[in-house]
Write an enzyme that holds these catalytic residues in place. Structure first.
Site, PDB file in Angstrom:
ATOM      1  N   HIS A  68       0.821  -1.114   0.017  1.00  0.00           N
ATOM      2  CA  HIS A  68      -0.114   0.031   0.107  1.00  0.00           C
ATOM      3  C   HIS A  68       0.760   1.178   0.013  1.00  0.00           C
ATOM      4  CE1 HIS A  68      -3.619   2.380   0.848  1.00  0.00           C
ATOM      5  NE2 HIS A  68      -2.880   3.042   1.749  1.00  0.00           N
TER       6      HIS A  68
ATOM      7  N   ARG B  58      -7.569  14.970   4.447  1.00  0.00           N
ATOM      8  CA  ARG B  58      -6.371  15.330   4.866  1.00  0.00           C
ATOM      9  C   ARG B  58      -5.146  15.485   3.791  1.00  0.00           C
ATOM     10  NH1 ARG B  58      -7.720  11.989   8.939  1.00  0.00           N
ATOM     11  NH2 ARG B  58      -6.037  10.798   8.408  1.00  0.00           N
ATOM     12  N   ASP B  59      -5.129  14.715   2.843  1.00  0.00           N
ATOM     13  CA  ASP B  59      -4.387  14.614   1.769  1.00  0.00           C
ATOM     14  C   ASP B  59      -4.207  15.924   1.091  1.00  0.00           C
ATOM     15  OD1 ASP B  59      -2.810  12.365   2.005  1.00  0.00           O
ATOM     16  OD2 ASP B  59      -4.122  11.275   0.555  1.00  0.00           O
TER      17      ASP B  59
ATOM     18  N   SER C  60      -8.011   4.593  -2.119  1.00  0.00           N
ATOM     19  CA  SER C  60      -9.054   3.483  -1.596  1.00  0.00           C
ATOM     20  C   SER C  60      -8.856   3.274  -0.177  1.00  0.00           C
ATOM     21  CB  SER C  60      -8.370   2.212  -2.569  1.00  0.00           C
ATOM     22  OG  SER C  60      -7.134   1.748  -2.020  1.00  0.00           O
ATOM     23  N   HIS C  61     -10.088   2.820   0.338  1.00  0.00           N
ATOM     24  CA  HIS C  61     -10.011   1.936   1.679  1.00  0.00           C
ATOM     25  C   HIS C  61     -10.999   0.763   1.641  1.00  0.00           C
ATOM     26  CE1 HIS C  61      -9.220   3.864   5.959  1.00  0.00           C
ATOM     27  NE2 HIS C  61      -8.270   3.903   5.100  1.00  0.00           N
ATOM     28  N   ASN C  62     -10.522   0.061   0.568  1.00  0.00           N
ATOM     29  CA  ASN C  62     -11.390  -0.967   0.228  1.00  0.00           C
ATOM     30  C   ASN C  62     -11.110  -2.116   1.366  1.00  0.00           C
ATOM     31  OD1 ASN C  62     -11.587   0.179  -2.144  1.00  0.00           O
ATOM     32  ND2 ASN C  62      -9.943  -0.952  -2.940  1.00  0.00           N
ATOM     33  N   HIS C  63     -10.222  -2.547   1.619  1.00  0.00           N
ATOM     34  CA  HIS C  63     -10.363  -3.709   2.558  1.00  0.00           C
ATOM     35  C   HIS C  63     -10.924  -3.245   4.193  1.00  0.00           C
ATOM     36  CE1 HIS C  63      -7.625  -4.915  -0.144  1.00  0.00           C
ATOM     37  NE2 HIS C  63      -7.604  -6.351   0.165  1.00  0.00           N
TER      38      HIS C  63
ATOM     39  N   GLN D  72      -6.375   8.543  13.263  1.00  0.00           N
ATOM     40  CA  GLN D  72      -6.823   9.631  12.447  1.00  0.00           C
ATOM     41  C   GLN D  72      -6.620  10.970  12.957  1.00  0.00           C
ATOM     42  OE1 GLN D  72      -8.529   8.779   8.890  1.00  0.00           O
ATOM     43  NE2 GLN D  72      -6.929   7.177   9.741  1.00  0.00           N
TER      44      GLN D  72
END
Length: 751
Positions: free
Chosen positions: A55, A125-126, A103-106, A324
């Site tokens: 990742h 935030r990015d 993505s935040h798939n998993h 976070q």
């Protein structure tokens, strides 16, 4: 227990370390030992493991991603390209826009609400870290079969997470997708896009420069949530026998993030920051190593100064935590007090945890004992590079040979069957009204949303005086990409490009989220390589550089991979949002024109899926020069007031486009099938490079002259009229009947 310091590691080379459990291969672990000239400490091993994960390091994909730079078209608009938190483009009048999809798939499969919520938080935030105010979000989503019991667990949680976090931040959600296919059953795709706006002079980069400058960690306290989270979770295939591959999903607090946003924008406004980085995947390991690596010196960090929610956390856990709502800033000593004052004003915890040094090492200390001493580039930017073997799968020829031709799949014959097919397509979960989803999102907060779902593209006004605006669309079709990943990626770009142009905005730049199965499967790597090649080639022709994006691999359960799903976002600029073109037919008597060529292209189509559960053949052909021409015509016609509505033709073909334009505007249409044309092909073909427009009669001659002079096929196929879609000589369906079919699907599935 002895603290694993650098000194102790130097004296105990034979201590066994859990490198395999942390996702490292043996050769990777040996390389770390070679880099350091000793075994790594536990803290160093933690840092390398998360930063060298798939990742974070792109170790399987970067050999293919480099094409986006090598083939990038020249662009006067590009201000910041690949390699930073997000790309930045010039949109005129001194404004710059930054945008990115990730993505935040998993995590979203393991814990749908928090996985999706923190996906929104991370991408916001990015954008913030580039110096921009976030102004809008979008959410391209993919789920398993709509009627599968687990979809009822995952989809509502994901939607609630996106809405809950984004709504609390006060950011409008202006677009996205909701697609169902059994291939996503164990691996939903939760991609999140954010757009931010700034002036050119406000751009910030992630670098730690200036010896003596302070490293300030600010935002939420660091906890045990998300330890190894997305960095490890997104680097492995799901396997029910390996619960250790499902670490804690991060927990989000949107109210804390809102304070963090406003606090950060104020310190930007006062020019208090030399460099900045958000804490997302790999947490402090990423922020410290990337800032130091991109800067001009080294960095010293006192890890025990990090504010904690859990006092029992070890140095390794603090470095790996993906808690976070945290940022890391580099601040000159004389500006630290003012920085801390602003943080206190916004009730944001801020702590000086270190400083930039004139050395070349990242050094981290725990209560005075050194636990990390590494060259930062080896952690952040010099991870492994894999030349994964790839090969066209044996089954690809057979799949492509299974074309949905008239002699192989029964096609509707006669008006009754055509009408039934239209209703079936319009009510299929992939084409049905998504209001159940989008009504949970605030689309109009901040007051600058010009277009939002279900329009072809979302549009935001960024200057209230001049009405300057930007439009963004995301698209991707895994069925097309399964049939031909090179063409499928180009079709995703072409559709997003067309959708932006349909609103009247000029496409400028691209971001992408490349969702694929395991890179250890040569067939998957072939799909990935072909998709990258196709997207890079198409961007070159269309003049839209890739500014950044994300790769999500290991999207498979056991041996079963998802369809290759490159999701492409396109951003465009419009000088005056009051001239935008919506999709709705609004005025009776206006003429309906079909732009582009329609051929018998039904491979991977919605019709083949709905009527026959079939996937085979070839996807529609791509003509990128035609896409450019179509976009130029749509933009010029919008700017000069020649058209009142425009809608691209893609999934479901002309039939679906008519349904959506008629229902959105509450106006029917009479459609004439040209002589010698198969009405089925006209209605359900998914040929690319097409759009429908409604043209005021007073503008018909000017519009058709423009199309003729430029060589764009433009056929008058009907008129806006009545309260039915009347395909003359074949069938009539009332708007009430269509609305019932189109809007009943989601409530029936999910309520």
């Amino acid at each position: 227990m002895t603290l694993d310091t650098v000194e102790y590691a130097s004296q105990s080379p034979d201590v066994e370390q859990p490198w395999a459990e942390l996702g490292l291969k043996q050769d990777e672990y040996e390389r770390i030992r070679t880099i350091l000239g000793r075994r790594p400490t536990g803290a160093e091993l933690a840092m390398y493991s998360v930063m060298w994960s798939e990742h974070c390091s792109y170790k399987s994909s970067k050999v293919h991603l480099k094409q986006f730079g090598e083939k990038a078209p020249a662009s006067d608009a590009m201000l910041v390209g690949i390699g930073e938190n997000a790309g930045v483009v010039d949109v005129g009048q001194g404004y710059a826009v930054t945008f990115k999809v990730e993505s935040h798939n998993h995590p979203s499969y393991v814990e749908p609400y928090q996985g999706a919520a923190t996906g929104i938080g991370g991408i916001v935030r990015d954008i913030l870290a580039m110096g921009a105010r976030p102004v809008a979000v979008m959410d391209p989503l993919r789920f398993g079969a709509a009627d599968h019991p687990d979809t009822k667990r995952v989809l509502p949680g994901v939607v609630a997470g996106i809405g809950g976090y984004g709504n609390c931040l006060g950011l409008p959600n202006i677009g996205g997708e909701v697609v169902f296919d059994p291939c996503y059953q164990g691996n939903p795709l939760v991609n999140a896009l954010c757009v931010g706006v700034m002036k050119h002079e406000d751009i910030h980069l992630a670098k730690a420069s200036g010896a003596g400058n302070k490293v300030i960690l600010y935002g939420a306290r660091t906890g045990g949530d998300g330890i190894g989270g997305v960095s490890v979770l997104a680097s492995e295939t799901f396997d029910d026998s390996k619960p250790t591959k499902r670490p804690a999903v991060q927990v989000g607090d949107p109210f804390q993030e809102k304070l963090l946003i406003e606090c950060t924008l104020e310190v930007f406004a006062e020019k208090l920051v030399v460099g900045i980085q958000d804490l997302g995947g790999a947490g402090l390991s990423c922020a410290t190593s990337e800032l130091a690596s991109a800067g001009s010196g080294g960095m010293r960090v006192e890890l025990d100064r990090v504010p904690l929610r859990d006092a029992t956390l070890s140095p390794e856990e603090i470095l790996m935590s993906e808690s976070q709502e945290r940022m890391c800033a580099i601040v000159e000593p004389g500006k630290v007090d003012r920085f801390l004052e602003i943080c206190e004003k916004w009730d944001v915890i801020a702590t000086v945890i270190g400083e930039v040094t004139d050395g070349e090492r990242l050094e981290i200390f725990w209560h005075g004992e050194q636990v990390v001493d590494v060259p930062p580039r080896t952690v952040a930017h010099e991870g492994p590079t894999y030349q994964r073997p790839y090969a066209r799968p044996d089954w690809q020829d057979e799949l492509q040979a299974d074309a949905p031709t008239a002699d192989r799949l029964k096609r509707p014959a006669g008006g009754d069957e055509l009408k039934a097919t239209l209703l079936a397509v319009a009510s299929h979960p992939n084409q049905a009204d998504k209001s159940w989803v989008t009504s949970q999102y605030d689309r109009y907060v901040l007051g600058n949303t010009v277009l939002a779902q279900p329009e072809d593209a979302g549009m935001i006004r960024i200057d209230e005086e001049t009405n300057l605006g930007v439009a963004v669309a995301t698209d991707g079709n895994g069925r097309y990409a399964k049939l031909d990943p090179y063409t499928g990626a180009q079709l995703a770009l072409a559709e997003a490009y067309r959708n932006v142009a349909a609103t009247g905005a000029k496409p400028l730049a691209v971001t992408d989220c490349l969702n694929f199965g395991s890179p250890e499967d040569p067939a998957v790597m072939w799909q990935f390589a072909e998709a990258c090649r196709g997207l890079a080639d198409a961007c070159q022709v269309l003049g839209t550089p890739v500014t950044g994006g994300n790769v999500s691999l290991y999207n498979q359960t056991g041996e079963v991979a998802i369809h290759p799903t490159p999701v492409v976002g396109v951003l465009g600029v419009i000088d005056d949002v009051t001239r935008r073109t919506p999709m709705a037919f609004r005025e009776e008597g206006q003429l309906v024109y079909l732009l582009g060529d329609t051929e018998d292209e039904l491979g991977g189509s919605t019709w083949a899926q709905v009527a026959h559960d079939h996937l085979g053949g070839l996807p529609p052909k791509v003509d990128l020069e035609r896409e450019r021409l179509l976009a130029e015509i749509l933009i010029a016609a919008s700017r000069d007031g020649m058209i009142d509505a425009a809608h691209d033709l893609s999934d479901g073909g002309l039939a679906q486009a008519l349904v959506e334009s008629c229902l959105k505007g509450g106006q029917g249409a009479r459609i004439v099938v040209p002589q010698g044309t198969d009405p089925f092909v006209l209605l359900f073909s998914e040929s690319a490079g097409r759009a429908i427009v409604s043209v005021p009669r007073s503008e018909e001659l000017r519009f058709t002259d423009m199309c003729g002079a430029r060589g764009l096929p433009a056929a008058r196929i009907g008129v806006v009229d009545g309260d039915t879609i009347d395909v003359q000589g074949h069938f009539t369906v009332t708007l009430d009947e269509l609305r019932t079919a189109h809007s009943a699907t989601f409530p029936a599935l999910l309520v």
